[in-house]
Scaffold this active site. Sequence first.
Site, PDB file in Angstrom:
ATOM      1  N   LYS A 175      -7.620  45.106  52.654  1.00 37.30           N
ATOM      2  CA  LYS A 175      -7.030  45.416  53.956  1.00 37.30           C
ATOM      3  C   LYS A 175      -6.634  44.128  54.659  1.00 37.30           C
ATOM      4  O   LYS A 175      -7.471  43.378  55.144  1.00 37.30           O
ATOM      5  CB  LYS A 175      -8.013  46.162  54.868  1.00 37.30           C
ATOM      6  N   GLU A 250     -17.880  36.105  56.207  1.00 35.43           N
ATOM      7  CA  GLU A 250     -17.359  34.788  56.603  1.00 35.43           C
ATOM      8  C   GLU A 250     -16.926  34.929  58.054  1.00 35.43           C
ATOM      9  O   GLU A 250     -15.904  35.566  58.338  1.00 35.43           O
ATOM     10  CB  GLU A 250     -16.145  34.402  55.739  1.00 35.43           C
ATOM     11  N   CYS A 284     -11.328  29.089  61.691  1.00 37.65           N
ATOM     12  CA  CYS A 284     -12.785  29.264  61.768  1.00 37.65           C
ATOM     13  C   CYS A 284     -13.450  27.898  61.684  1.00 37.65           C
ATOM     14  O   CYS A 284     -14.502  27.675  62.243  1.00 37.65           O
ATOM     15  CB  CYS A 284     -13.259  30.164  60.639  1.00 37.65           C
ATOM     16  N   GLU A 383     -16.738  30.321  70.455  1.00 39.49           N
ATOM     17  CA  GLU A 383     -15.528  30.078  69.665  1.00 39.49           C
ATOM     18  C   GLU A 383     -14.312  30.483  70.495  1.00 39.49           C
ATOM     19  O   GLU A 383     -14.199  31.642  70.899  1.00 39.49           O
ATOM     20  CB  GLU A 383     -15.571  30.902  68.374  1.00 39.49           C
TER      21      GLU A 383
HETATM   22  P1  NAD Z   1     -11.429  40.505  63.494  1.00 40.52           P
HETATM   23  O1  NAD Z   1     -12.898  40.583  63.258  1.00 40.52           O
HETATM   24  O2  NAD Z   1     -10.897  41.063  64.737  1.00 40.52           O
HETATM   25  O3  NAD Z   1     -10.638  41.242  62.308  1.00 40.52           O
HETATM   26  C1  NAD Z   1     -10.828  40.901  60.952  1.00 40.52           C
HETATM   27  C2  NAD Z   1     -10.424  42.092  60.090  1.00 40.52           C
HETATM   28  O4  NAD Z   1     -11.356  43.154  60.320  1.00 40.52           O
HETATM   29  C3  NAD Z   1      -9.044  42.652  60.406  1.00 40.52           C
HETATM   30  O5  NAD Z   1      -8.403  43.028  59.205  1.00 40.52           O
HETATM   31  C4  NAD Z   1      -9.392  43.883  61.247  1.00 40.52           C
HETATM   32  O6  NAD Z   1      -8.396  44.886  61.203  1.00 40.52           O
HETATM   33  C5  NAD Z   1     -10.654  44.360  60.562  1.00 40.52           C
HETATM   34  N1  NAD Z   1     -11.514  45.250  61.352  1.00 40.52           N
HETATM   35  C6  NAD Z   1     -11.531  45.427  62.694  1.00 40.52           C
HETATM   36  N2  NAD Z   1     -12.466  46.352  63.031  1.00 40.52           N
HETATM   37  C7  NAD Z   1     -13.056  46.756  61.879  1.00 40.52           C
HETATM   38  C8  NAD Z   1     -14.107  47.669  61.565  1.00 40.52           C
HETATM   39  N3  NAD Z   1     -14.741  48.362  62.508  1.00 40.52           N
HETATM   40  N4  NAD Z   1     -14.480  47.809  60.274  1.00 40.52           N
HETATM   41  C9  NAD Z   1     -13.873  47.095  59.298  1.00 40.52           C
HETATM   42  N5  NAD Z   1     -12.861  46.218  59.536  1.00 40.52           N
HETATM   43  C10 NAD Z   1     -12.458  46.047  60.811  1.00 40.52           C
HETATM   44  O7  NAD Z   1     -11.057  38.958  63.323  1.00 40.52           O
HETATM   45  P2  NAD Z   1      -9.648  38.276  63.542  1.00 40.52           P
HETATM   46  O8  NAD Z   1      -9.380  38.213  65.016  1.00 40.52           O
HETATM   47  O9  NAD Z   1      -8.640  38.894  62.650  1.00 40.52           O
HETATM   48  O10 NAD Z   1      -9.926  36.799  62.979  1.00 40.52           O
HETATM   49  C11 NAD Z   1     -10.470  35.781  63.737  1.00 40.52           C
HETATM   50  C12 NAD Z   1     -11.921  35.557  63.395  1.00 40.52           C
HETATM   51  O11 NAD Z   1     -12.064  35.349  61.982  1.00 40.52           O
HETATM   52  C13 NAD Z   1     -12.499  34.314  64.033  1.00 40.52           C
HETATM   53  O12 NAD Z   1     -13.777  34.598  64.543  1.00 40.52           O
HETATM   54  C14 NAD Z   1     -12.605  33.328  62.883  1.00 40.52           C
HETATM   55  O13 NAD Z   1     -13.579  32.329  63.054  1.00 40.52           O
HETATM   56  C15 NAD Z   1     -12.904  34.235  61.748  1.00 40.52           C
HETATM   57  N6  NAD Z   1     -12.561  33.599  60.465  1.00 40.52           N
HETATM   58  C16 NAD Z   1     -13.567  33.158  59.658  1.00 40.52           C
HETATM   59  C17 NAD Z   1     -13.274  32.507  58.466  1.00 40.52           C
HETATM   60  C18 NAD Z   1     -14.365  31.985  57.573  1.00 40.52           C
HETATM   61  O14 NAD Z   1     -14.062  31.644  56.446  1.00 40.52           O
HETATM   62  N7  NAD Z   1     -15.616  31.899  58.021  1.00 40.52           N
HETATM   63  C19 NAD Z   1     -11.945  32.327  58.092  1.00 40.52           C
HETATM   64  C20 NAD Z   1     -10.938  32.785  58.930  1.00 40.52           C
HETATM   65  C21 NAD Z   1     -11.264  33.427  60.122  1.00 40.52           C
END
Ligand code: NAD
Length: 481
Positions: A175, A250, A284, A383
Amino acid sequence: MRHQLFIDGRWQDPVEPGRIPVFDPYRGTVYHEVSAGGPADVDKAVAAAKAAFPAWRDAGGRGRARYLAAIAARLTERAEELARLSSRNNGKPLGEARIDMADVAASFAYYAEQAIALQERQDADVALPDDGFHARLRQEPAGVASLIVPWNFPLVTTSWKVAPALAAGCTVVLKPSEITPVVELELGAIAEDVGLPAGVLNIITGTGERVGAPMTTHPDVAKISFTGSNAVGARVMAAGAPGVKSVSLELGGKSPIVVFANADFDEAVDCVLGGIFFNAGQMCSATSRLLVERSIAPKLIDAIIAGSRALNPGDPLDEGTTIGPITMKAQHDKVLSYIERGKAEGLTLLAGGGKPAAAGDGWFVEPTIFGDVPTTSALWREEIFGPVLCIRTFESEEEAIALANDCDFGLVATVVSGDDVQANRVANAIEAGHVWINSPQAIFVQTSWGGFKASGIGRELGPWGMSSYLEVKHVTSRLKR
Ligand code: NAD
Protein backbone atom coordinates in the site's frame (compact mmCIF):
# COMPACT_ATOMS: atom_id res chain seq x y z
CA MET A 1 0.15 7.87 -15.52
CA ARG A 2 -1.61 4.81 -14.14
CA HIS A 3 -4.65 4.91 -11.89
CA GLN A 4 -5.86 1.32 -11.47
CA LEU A 5 -5.01 -1.23 -8.80
CA PHE A 6 -2.49 -3.98 -9.63
CA ILE A 7 -3.94 -7.26 -8.33
CA ASP A 8 -3.11 -10.81 -9.41
CA GLY A 9 -0.98 -9.55 -12.30
CA ARG A 10 -3.78 -7.41 -13.80
CA TRP A 11 -4.70 -3.73 -13.69
CA GLN A 12 -8.19 -3.49 -12.23
CA ASP A 13 -10.71 -0.94 -11.00
CA PRO A 14 -11.62 -1.08 -7.32
CA VAL A 15 -14.61 -3.22 -6.32
CA GLU A 16 -16.35 -0.13 -4.92
CA PRO A 17 -15.80 2.73 -7.39
CA GLY A 18 -13.83 5.68 -6.05
CA ARG A 19 -10.88 7.95 -6.84
CA ILE A 20 -8.45 9.98 -4.77
CA PRO A 21 -6.79 13.17 -6.02
CA VAL A 22 -3.05 13.44 -6.58
CA PHE A 23 -1.52 16.89 -5.97
CA ASP A 24 1.34 18.81 -7.53
CA PRO A 25 2.82 20.52 -4.43
CA TYR A 26 4.72 23.12 -6.49
CA ARG A 27 1.46 24.49 -7.87
CA GLY A 28 -0.87 23.35 -5.09
CA THR A 29 -3.23 21.83 -7.67
CA VAL A 30 -4.69 18.41 -8.49
CA TYR A 31 -3.09 16.88 -11.60
CA HIS A 32 -4.17 13.26 -11.50
CA GLU A 33 -6.45 10.76 -9.74
CA VAL A 34 -5.87 7.17 -8.69
CA SER A 35 -8.23 4.43 -7.54
CA ALA A 36 -9.44 4.48 -3.97
CA GLY A 37 -9.16 0.83 -3.00
CA GLY A 38 -11.14 -0.68 -0.14
CA PRO A 39 -11.45 -3.78 2.03
CA ALA A 40 -12.82 -5.91 -0.83
CA ASP A 41 -9.72 -5.12 -2.90
CA VAL A 42 -7.51 -6.08 0.04
CA ASP A 43 -9.35 -9.43 0.18
CA LYS A 44 -8.71 -9.98 -3.53
CA ALA A 45 -5.04 -9.03 -3.26
CA VAL A 46 -4.40 -11.20 -0.20
CA ALA A 47 -6.13 -14.14 -1.91
CA ALA A 48 -3.93 -13.66 -4.99
CA ALA A 49 -0.80 -13.41 -2.85
CA LYS A 50 -1.78 -16.50 -0.88
CA ALA A 51 -2.36 -18.50 -4.07
CA ALA A 52 0.98 -17.37 -5.52
CA PHE A 53 2.94 -18.11 -2.35
CA PRO A 54 3.74 -21.86 -2.64
CA ALA A 55 5.21 -21.61 -6.14
CA TRP A 56 7.16 -18.43 -5.28
CA ARG A 57 8.55 -20.02 -2.12
CA ASP A 58 9.47 -23.19 -4.01
CA ALA A 59 11.16 -21.27 -6.84
CA GLY A 60 14.12 -21.03 -4.45
CA GLY A 61 16.42 -18.09 -3.92
CA ARG A 62 18.06 -18.51 -7.33
CA GLY A 63 14.72 -18.61 -9.12
CA ARG A 64 13.56 -15.46 -7.35
CA ALA A 65 16.89 -13.67 -7.84
CA ARG A 66 16.40 -13.66 -11.62
CA TYR A 67 13.24 -11.57 -11.25
CA LEU A 68 14.80 -9.22 -8.69
CA ALA A 69 17.80 -8.61 -10.93
CA ALA A 70 15.49 -7.99 -13.89
CA ILE A 71 13.47 -5.49 -11.84
CA ALA A 72 16.73 -3.72 -10.87
CA ALA A 73 17.75 -3.52 -14.53
CA ARG A 74 14.36 -2.13 -15.59
CA LEU A 75 14.44 0.42 -12.76
CA THR A 76 17.83 1.56 -13.99
CA GLU A 77 16.60 1.85 -17.59
CA ARG A 78 13.60 3.92 -16.47
CA ALA A 79 15.41 5.88 -13.73
CA GLU A 80 15.16 9.33 -15.31
CA GLU A 81 11.47 8.97 -16.16
CA LEU A 82 10.69 7.64 -12.66
CA ALA A 83 12.71 10.45 -11.05
CA ARG A 84 10.60 12.98 -12.97
CA LEU A 85 7.34 11.32 -11.88
CA SER A 86 8.52 11.34 -8.27
CA SER A 87 9.84 14.89 -8.43
CA ARG A 88 6.51 16.26 -9.63
CA ASN A 89 4.34 14.35 -7.14
CA ASN A 90 6.68 14.85 -4.13
CA GLY A 91 7.99 18.29 -4.96
CA LYS A 92 11.54 17.03 -4.41
CA PRO A 93 14.29 18.56 -6.56
CA LEU A 94 15.01 16.38 -9.59
CA GLY A 95 18.60 15.79 -8.46
CA GLU A 96 17.31 14.33 -5.19
CA ALA A 97 14.75 12.17 -6.99
CA ARG A 98 17.59 10.79 -9.15
CA ILE A 99 19.48 9.80 -5.98
CA ASP A 100 16.30 8.04 -4.77
CA MET A 101 15.97 6.03 -7.99
CA ALA A 102 19.59 4.89 -7.84
CA ASP A 103 18.94 3.71 -4.29
CA VAL A 104 15.79 1.84 -5.40
CA ALA A 105 17.61 -0.06 -8.16
CA ALA A 106 20.50 -0.81 -5.77
CA SER A 107 18.05 -2.37 -3.28
CA PHE A 108 16.65 -4.80 -5.85
CA ALA A 109 20.13 -5.66 -7.14
CA TYR A 110 21.39 -6.28 -3.60
CA TYR A 111 18.46 -8.49 -2.62
CA ALA A 112 18.89 -10.51 -5.83
CA GLU A 113 22.32 -11.41 -4.39
CA GLN A 114 20.83 -12.04 -0.96
CA ALA A 115 18.22 -14.40 -2.45
CA ILE A 116 21.03 -16.50 -3.96
CA ALA A 117 22.91 -16.43 -0.64
CA LEU A 118 19.73 -17.58 1.10
CA GLN A 119 19.42 -20.59 -1.21
CA GLU A 120 23.01 -21.50 -0.42
CA ARG A 121 22.31 -21.55 3.32
CA GLN A 122 18.63 -22.53 3.26
CA ASP A 123 19.49 -25.69 5.25
CA ALA A 124 22.55 -25.42 7.49
CA ASP A 125 23.91 -28.11 9.78
CA VAL A 126 23.96 -27.27 13.48
CA ALA A 127 26.80 -28.61 15.63
CA LEU A 128 25.38 -30.70 18.51
CA PRO A 129 27.13 -32.10 21.60
CA ASP A 130 25.49 -35.54 21.06
CA ASP A 131 26.54 -37.49 17.94
CA GLY A 132 23.37 -39.58 18.16
CA PHE A 133 21.50 -36.57 16.77
CA HIS A 134 21.61 -34.39 13.69
CA ALA A 135 20.05 -30.95 13.47
CA ARG A 136 19.65 -28.56 10.60
CA LEU A 137 18.53 -24.96 10.63
CA ARG A 138 16.12 -24.17 7.85
CA GLN A 139 14.87 -20.70 6.91
CA GLU A 140 11.48 -20.34 5.28
CA PRO A 141 9.47 -17.35 4.09
CA ALA A 142 6.78 -16.14 6.48
CA GLY A 143 3.96 -16.08 3.88
CA VAL A 144 1.91 -13.12 2.66
CA ALA A 145 3.44 -9.79 3.69
CA SER A 146 1.48 -6.53 4.04
CA LEU A 147 3.81 -3.63 3.29
CA ILE A 148 2.66 -0.09 4.13
CA VAL A 149 4.76 2.95 3.23
CA PRO A 150 4.73 6.77 3.66
CA TRP A 151 5.07 9.63 1.17
CA ASN A 152 8.47 11.18 1.79
CA PHE A 153 10.64 8.70 -0.13
CA PRO A 154 8.22 6.75 -2.36
CA LEU A 155 9.79 3.75 -4.07
CA VAL A 156 12.76 4.03 -1.69
CA THR A 157 10.94 2.91 1.47
CA THR A 158 8.98 0.59 -0.84
CA SER A 159 12.09 -1.06 -2.29
CA TRP A 160 13.53 -1.52 1.23
CA LYS A 161 10.50 -3.73 1.92
CA VAL A 162 9.43 -5.26 -1.40
CA ALA A 163 12.92 -6.39 -2.47
CA PRO A 164 13.83 -8.30 0.74
CA ALA A 165 10.29 -9.69 1.09
CA LEU A 166 10.37 -11.11 -2.45
CA ALA A 167 13.96 -12.34 -1.99
CA ALA A 168 12.93 -14.20 1.15
CA GLY A 169 10.09 -15.89 -0.75
CA CYS A 170 7.14 -13.92 0.65
CA THR A 171 4.40 -12.67 -1.63
CA VAL A 172 3.37 -9.08 -1.18
CA VAL A 173 0.46 -6.69 -0.86
CA LEU A 174 1.83 -3.15 -1.05
CA LYS A 175 0.00 0.00 0.00
CA PRO A 176 1.68 3.20 -1.17
CA SER A 177 0.87 6.46 0.55
CA GLU A 178 -2.28 8.00 -0.92
CA ILE A 179 -0.25 11.22 -1.25
CA THR A 180 2.43 9.82 -3.62
CA PRO A 181 0.99 6.87 -5.57
CA VAL A 182 2.12 7.84 -9.09
CA VAL A 183 5.65 6.47 -9.12
CA GLU A 184 4.73 3.52 -6.87
CA LEU A 185 2.24 2.18 -9.43
CA GLU A 186 5.07 1.98 -11.97
CA LEU A 187 6.50 -0.88 -9.91
CA GLY A 188 3.46 -2.89 -11.02
CA ALA A 189 4.27 -2.06 -14.64
CA ILE A 190 7.86 -3.19 -14.09
CA ALA A 191 6.63 -6.43 -12.49
CA GLU A 192 4.58 -7.01 -15.65
CA ASP A 193 7.57 -6.18 -17.89
CA VAL A 194 9.81 -8.76 -16.21
CA GLY A 195 7.07 -11.43 -16.14
CA LEU A 196 6.81 -11.64 -12.35
CA PRO A 197 4.27 -14.41 -11.67
CA ALA A 198 0.73 -13.12 -11.05
CA GLY A 199 -0.09 -12.49 -7.41
CA VAL A 200 3.52 -12.24 -6.21
CA LEU A 201 3.28 -8.43 -6.01
CA ASN A 202 -0.04 -6.63 -5.61
CA ILE A 203 -0.39 -2.85 -5.25
CA ILE A 204 -3.46 -1.19 -3.78
CA THR A 205 -3.78 2.58 -3.63
CA GLY A 206 -6.15 4.15 -1.13
CA THR A 207 -6.41 5.56 2.36
CA GLY A 208 -5.02 4.15 5.56
CA GLU A 209 -8.48 3.49 6.96
CA ARG A 210 -9.89 1.64 3.94
CA VAL A 211 -6.78 -0.17 2.67
CA GLY A 212 -4.04 -0.05 5.33
CA ALA A 213 -6.19 -1.11 8.27
CA PRO A 214 -7.66 -4.26 6.63
CA MET A 215 -4.14 -5.20 5.49
CA THR A 216 -3.09 -5.35 9.15
CA THR A 217 -5.96 -7.53 10.39
CA HIS A 218 -6.45 -9.96 7.48
CA PRO A 219 -6.17 -13.54 8.78
CA ASP A 220 -4.08 -14.69 5.80
CA VAL A 221 -1.40 -12.03 6.32
CA ALA A 222 1.62 -13.41 8.19
CA LYS A 223 3.89 -10.38 8.24
CA ILE A 224 3.32 -6.63 8.49
CA SER A 225 6.05 -4.12 7.72
CA PHE A 226 5.10 -0.49 8.27
CA THR A 227 6.98 2.75 7.74
CA GLY A 228 5.30 5.95 8.88
CA SER A 229 4.30 7.99 11.88
CA ASN A 230 4.37 6.82 15.49
CA ALA A 231 0.65 7.39 15.92
CA VAL A 232 -0.25 5.08 13.03
CA GLY A 233 2.57 2.66 13.86
CA ALA A 234 1.08 2.10 17.31
CA ARG A 235 -2.30 1.38 15.71
CA VAL A 236 -0.71 -1.05 13.27
CA MET A 237 1.00 -2.88 16.13
CA ALA A 238 -2.27 -3.13 18.04
CA ALA A 239 -4.14 -4.27 14.92
CA GLY A 240 -1.65 -7.09 14.36
CA ALA A 241 -1.72 -8.23 17.98
CA PRO A 242 -4.92 -10.38 18.05
CA GLY A 243 -3.62 -12.44 15.11
CA VAL A 244 -0.09 -12.51 16.68
CA LYS A 245 1.35 -11.22 13.41
CA SER A 246 5.02 -10.41 13.06
CA VAL A 247 5.24 -6.60 12.93
CA SER A 248 8.20 -4.44 11.90
CA LEU A 249 7.96 -0.69 12.44
CA GLU A 250 10.08 2.13 10.98
CA LEU A 251 8.83 5.28 12.68
CA GLY A 252 9.80 8.85 13.40
CA GLY A 253 12.92 10.58 14.62
CA LYS A 254 14.29 13.73 16.23
CA SER A 255 17.89 13.07 15.56
CA PRO A 256 20.99 14.92 16.80
CA ILE A 257 24.02 16.12 14.89
CA VAL A 258 26.99 16.74 17.19
CA VAL A 259 29.73 19.06 15.91
CA PHE A 260 33.01 19.28 17.81
CA ALA A 261 35.37 22.25 17.62
CA ASN A 262 38.08 20.08 16.02
CA ALA A 263 35.84 19.21 13.04
CA ASP A 264 36.70 20.08 9.46
CA PHE A 265 34.65 23.27 9.23
CA ASP A 266 33.35 22.91 5.66
CA GLU A 267 32.50 19.25 6.25
CA ALA A 268 30.53 20.26 9.35
CA VAL A 269 28.56 22.88 7.40
CA ASP A 270 27.72 20.31 4.66
CA CYS A 271 26.63 17.72 7.21
CA VAL A 272 24.37 20.17 9.04
CA LEU A 273 22.75 21.61 5.90
CA GLY A 274 22.30 18.21 4.19
CA GLY A 275 20.93 16.65 7.35
CA ILE A 276 18.03 19.08 7.67
CA PHE A 277 17.29 20.66 4.28
CA PHE A 278 17.54 17.62 1.93
CA ASN A 279 13.99 16.70 0.82
CA ALA A 280 12.89 19.95 2.56
CA GLY A 281 13.54 18.26 5.89
CA GLN A 282 10.86 15.62 5.28
CA MET A 283 13.14 12.82 6.41
CA CYS A 284 12.68 10.40 9.28
CA SER A 285 16.46 10.70 9.55
CA ALA A 286 16.57 14.52 9.58
CA THR A 287 19.23 15.66 12.03
CA SER A 288 16.97 18.42 13.31
CA ARG A 289 18.81 19.03 16.61
CA LEU A 290 22.24 20.62 16.16
CA LEU A 291 24.58 20.34 19.15
CA VAL A 292 27.66 22.46 18.54
CA GLU A 293 30.70 22.94 20.77
CA ARG A 294 30.48 26.44 22.18
CA SER A 295 33.87 27.70 20.98
CA ILE A 296 32.95 27.33 17.29
CA ALA A 297 29.21 28.01 17.61
CA PRO A 298 29.13 31.64 16.35
CA LYS A 299 31.20 30.85 13.24
CA LEU A 300 29.32 27.63 12.43
CA ILE A 301 25.90 29.20 12.95
CA ASP A 302 26.79 32.11 10.64
CA ALA A 303 27.86 29.66 7.93
CA ILE A 304 24.70 27.59 8.33
CA ILE A 305 22.48 30.66 8.12
CA ALA A 306 24.32 31.72 4.94
CA GLY A 307 24.02 28.18 3.52
CA SER A 308 20.28 28.05 4.25
CA ARG A 309 19.78 31.39 2.48
CA ALA A 310 21.74 30.16 -0.53
CA LEU A 311 19.27 27.32 -1.15
CA ASN A 312 17.24 27.92 -4.27
CA PRO A 313 13.50 27.23 -3.93
CA GLY A 314 11.64 26.70 -7.17
CA ASP A 315 10.09 24.25 -9.61
CA PRO A 316 11.35 20.82 -8.52
CA LEU A 317 11.77 19.85 -12.17
CA ASP A 318 14.19 22.76 -12.83
CA GLU A 319 17.78 21.61 -12.58
CA GLY A 320 18.73 24.71 -10.56
CA THR A 321 16.21 24.11 -7.76
CA THR A 322 17.81 22.96 -4.53
CA ILE A 323 14.80 22.98 -2.19
CA GLY A 324 11.24 22.11 -3.12
CA PRO A 325 7.87 22.61 -1.46
CA ILE A 326 6.44 20.46 1.31
CA THR A 327 4.75 17.46 -0.31
CA MET A 328 1.29 17.92 1.19
CA LYS A 329 -0.76 20.87 2.37
CA ALA A 330 -1.56 19.41 5.80
CA GLN A 331 2.16 18.85 6.46
CA HIS A 332 2.98 22.38 5.22
CA ASP A 333 0.45 23.79 7.70
CA LYS A 334 1.86 21.60 10.48
CA VAL A 335 5.42 22.84 9.87
CA LEU A 336 4.25 26.47 9.88
CA SER A 337 2.33 25.87 13.11
CA TYR A 338 5.55 24.65 14.78
CA ILE A 339 7.35 27.76 13.54
CA GLU A 340 4.58 29.97 14.96
CA ARG A 341 4.80 28.05 18.23
CA GLY A 342 8.54 28.67 18.34
CA LYS A 343 7.98 32.39 17.83
CA ALA A 344 5.27 32.39 20.51
CA GLU A 345 7.65 30.61 22.92
CA GLY A 346 10.11 33.47 22.33
CA LEU A 347 12.75 31.28 20.68
CA THR A 348 15.56 33.04 18.82
CA LEU A 349 14.66 32.94 15.11
CA LEU A 350 17.97 33.04 13.23
CA ALA A 351 16.74 32.41 9.67
CA GLY A 352 13.57 31.79 7.68
CA GLY A 353 10.25 31.47 9.45
CA GLY A 354 7.87 31.97 6.53
CA LYS A 355 7.34 31.36 2.82
CA PRO A 356 10.26 32.10 0.46
CA ALA A 357 9.63 35.21 -1.63
CA ALA A 358 10.75 33.68 -4.94
CA ALA A 359 8.72 30.46 -4.68
CA GLY A 360 5.59 29.61 -6.68
CA ASP A 361 2.05 29.16 -5.36
CA GLY A 362 2.91 25.82 -3.81
CA TRP A 363 3.47 24.67 -0.27
CA PHE A 364 6.89 26.14 0.40
CA VAL A 365 8.42 26.77 3.80
CA GLU A 366 11.65 28.76 4.17
CA PRO A 367 14.65 26.94 5.60
CA THR A 368 14.22 27.94 9.24
CA ILE A 369 16.72 28.00 12.11
CA PHE A 370 16.09 28.59 15.81
CA GLY A 371 18.98 29.17 18.25
CA ASP A 372 19.34 28.47 21.99
CA VAL A 373 16.30 26.23 21.97
CA PRO A 374 15.47 24.95 25.47
CA THR A 375 15.26 21.17 25.81
CA THR A 376 11.73 21.59 27.14
CA SER A 377 10.48 23.21 23.91
CA ALA A 378 8.16 21.18 21.67
CA LEU A 379 10.41 22.23 18.78
CA TRP A 380 13.34 20.46 20.44
CA ARG A 381 11.44 17.31 21.41
CA GLU A 382 8.87 16.61 18.66
CA GLU A 383 9.34 15.50 15.06
CA ILE A 384 8.44 18.50 12.84
CA PHE A 385 9.18 16.81 9.49
CA GLY A 386 10.10 19.97 7.65
CA PRO A 387 13.06 22.35 7.10
CA VAL A 388 13.35 23.51 10.71
CA LEU A 389 16.67 23.28 12.58
CA CYS A 390 17.00 23.79 16.35
CA ILE A 391 20.39 24.57 17.88
CA ARG A 392 22.01 24.24 21.30
CA THR A 393 25.61 24.54 22.37
CA PHE A 394 27.66 22.25 24.64
CA GLU A 395 30.97 22.50 26.48
CA SER A 396 32.00 18.88 27.03
CA GLU A 397 31.70 15.54 25.26
CA GLU A 398 29.66 14.18 28.20
CA GLU A 399 27.22 17.06 27.93
CA ALA A 400 26.87 16.51 24.16
CA ILE A 401 26.10 12.79 24.64
CA ALA A 402 23.58 13.51 27.40
CA LEU A 403 21.80 16.10 25.24
CA ALA A 404 21.84 13.78 22.21
CA ASN A 405 20.26 10.93 24.19
CA ASP A 406 17.69 13.07 25.98
CA CYS A 407 15.05 12.16 23.41
CA ASP A 408 12.15 9.71 22.99
CA PHE A 409 13.42 8.71 19.54
CA GLY A 410 16.61 6.93 18.49
CA LEU A 411 16.69 6.61 14.73
CA VAL A 412 20.01 8.15 13.60
CA ALA A 413 22.72 10.62 14.60
CA THR A 414 25.67 12.36 12.98
CA VAL A 415 29.00 13.07 14.69
CA VAL A 416 31.39 15.56 13.10
CA SER A 417 34.84 15.48 14.62
CA GLY A 418 38.46 15.73 13.55
CA ASP A 419 39.38 12.98 16.02
CA ASP A 420 38.38 9.48 14.88
CA VAL A 421 38.78 8.02 18.36
CA GLN A 422 36.51 10.66 19.85
CA ALA A 423 34.01 10.30 16.99
CA ASN A 424 33.76 6.52 17.48
CA ARG A 425 33.51 6.87 21.27
CA VAL A 426 30.59 9.29 20.87
CA ALA A 427 28.98 7.14 18.15
CA ASN A 428 29.07 4.17 20.53
CA ALA A 429 27.47 6.21 23.31
CA ILE A 430 24.58 7.57 21.24
CA GLU A 431 21.30 5.64 21.40
CA ALA A 432 20.46 5.36 17.68
CA GLY A 433 20.19 2.68 15.03
CA HIS A 434 22.58 4.37 12.59
CA VAL A 435 25.33 6.88 13.34
CA TRP A 436 27.25 8.73 10.64
CA ILE A 437 30.71 10.09 11.26
CA ASN A 438 31.77 13.05 9.10
CA SER A 439 29.20 12.15 6.43
CA PRO A 440 25.95 13.77 5.37
CA GLN A 441 23.82 10.63 5.62
CA ALA A 442 25.48 8.20 3.20
CA ILE A 443 23.19 5.17 2.93
CA PHE A 444 24.37 1.79 1.70
CA VAL A 445 21.95 -1.11 1.28
CA GLN A 446 24.52 -3.40 2.92
CA THR A 447 24.15 -1.61 6.29
CA SER A 448 21.08 -1.76 8.50
CA TRP A 449 18.31 0.79 8.91
CA GLY A 450 16.01 1.12 11.90
CA GLY A 451 15.67 2.76 15.26
CA PHE A 452 16.21 2.46 18.98
CA LYS A 453 13.51 3.59 21.43
CA ALA A 454 10.32 5.03 19.86
CA SER A 455 11.83 5.02 16.35
CA GLY A 456 10.71 1.49 15.69
CA ILE A 457 11.03 -2.24 15.96
CA GLY A 458 13.30 -4.32 13.73
CA ARG A 459 15.81 -3.47 11.03
CA GLU A 460 15.62 -3.01 7.28
CA LEU A 461 18.40 -3.29 4.70
CA GLY A 462 21.37 -5.65 4.82
CA PRO A 463 20.79 -9.30 5.69
CA TRP A 464 18.59 -8.14 8.62
CA GLY A 465 16.12 -6.69 6.12
CA MET A 466 15.55 -10.14 4.63
CA SER A 467 15.59 -11.98 7.97
CA SER A 468 12.48 -10.14 9.07
CA TYR A 469 10.53 -11.96 6.30
CA LEU A 470 11.91 -15.40 7.25
CA GLU A 471 10.79 -17.94 9.81
CA VAL A 472 13.46 -20.05 11.50
CA LYS A 473 12.89 -23.81 11.73
CA HIS A 474 15.12 -26.47 13.25
CA VAL A 475 14.78 -30.09 12.20
CA THR A 476 16.36 -32.39 14.80
CA SER A 477 16.70 -36.13 13.97
CA ARG A 478 17.64 -39.00 16.23
CA LEU A 479 20.02 -40.97 14.04
CA LYS A 480 19.28 -44.63 13.32
CA ARG A 481 22.33 -46.85 13.34
P1 NAD B 1 1.52 8.01 8.24
O1 NAD B 1 1.72 7.19 9.47
O2 NAD B 1 0.48 9.04 8.26
O3 NAD B 1 1.19 7.07 6.99
C1 NAD B 1 2.03 6.00 6.61
C2 NAD B 1 1.20 4.99 5.82
O4 NAD B 1 0.26 4.39 6.71
C3 NAD B 1 0.40 5.59 4.68
O5 NAD B 1 0.42 4.71 3.57
C4 NAD B 1 -1.00 5.67 5.29
O6 NAD B 1 -2.03 5.65 4.32
C5 NAD B 1 -1.03 4.40 6.12
N1 NAD B 1 -2.04 4.36 7.19
C6 NAD B 1 -2.69 5.40 7.76
N2 NAD B 1 -3.55 4.94 8.71
C7 NAD B 1 -3.43 3.59 8.73
C8 NAD B 1 -4.02 2.55 9.51
N3 NAD B 1 -4.93 2.80 10.45
N4 NAD B 1 -3.62 1.27 9.30
C9 NAD B 1 -2.68 0.99 8.37
N5 NAD B 1 -2.08 1.94 7.59
C10 NAD B 1 -2.45 3.22 7.78
O7 NAD B 1 2.97 8.62 7.91
P2 NAD B 1 3.34 9.64 6.76
O8 NAD B 1 2.81 10.99 7.14
O9 NAD B 1 2.97 9.07 5.44
O10 NAD B 1 4.94 9.64 6.84
C11 NAD B 1 5.66 10.44 7.70
C12 NAD B 1 6.18 9.65 8.88
O11 NAD B 1 6.91 8.51 8.43
C13 NAD B 1 7.16 10.43 9.73
O12 NAD B 1 6.86 10.22 11.09
C14 NAD B 1 8.50 9.82 9.39
O13 NAD B 1 9.48 9.95 10.39
C15 NAD B 1 8.13 8.41 9.14
N6 NAD B 1 9.15 7.73 8.32
C16 NAD B 1 9.98 6.83 8.91
C17 NAD B 1 10.98 6.21 8.17
C18 NAD B 1 11.93 5.23 8.81
O14 NAD B 1 12.62 4.56 8.08
N7 NAD B 1 12.00 5.13 10.14
C19 NAD B 1 11.12 6.51 6.82
C20 NAD B 1 10.26 7.44 6.24
C21 NAD B 1 9.27 8.04 7.01
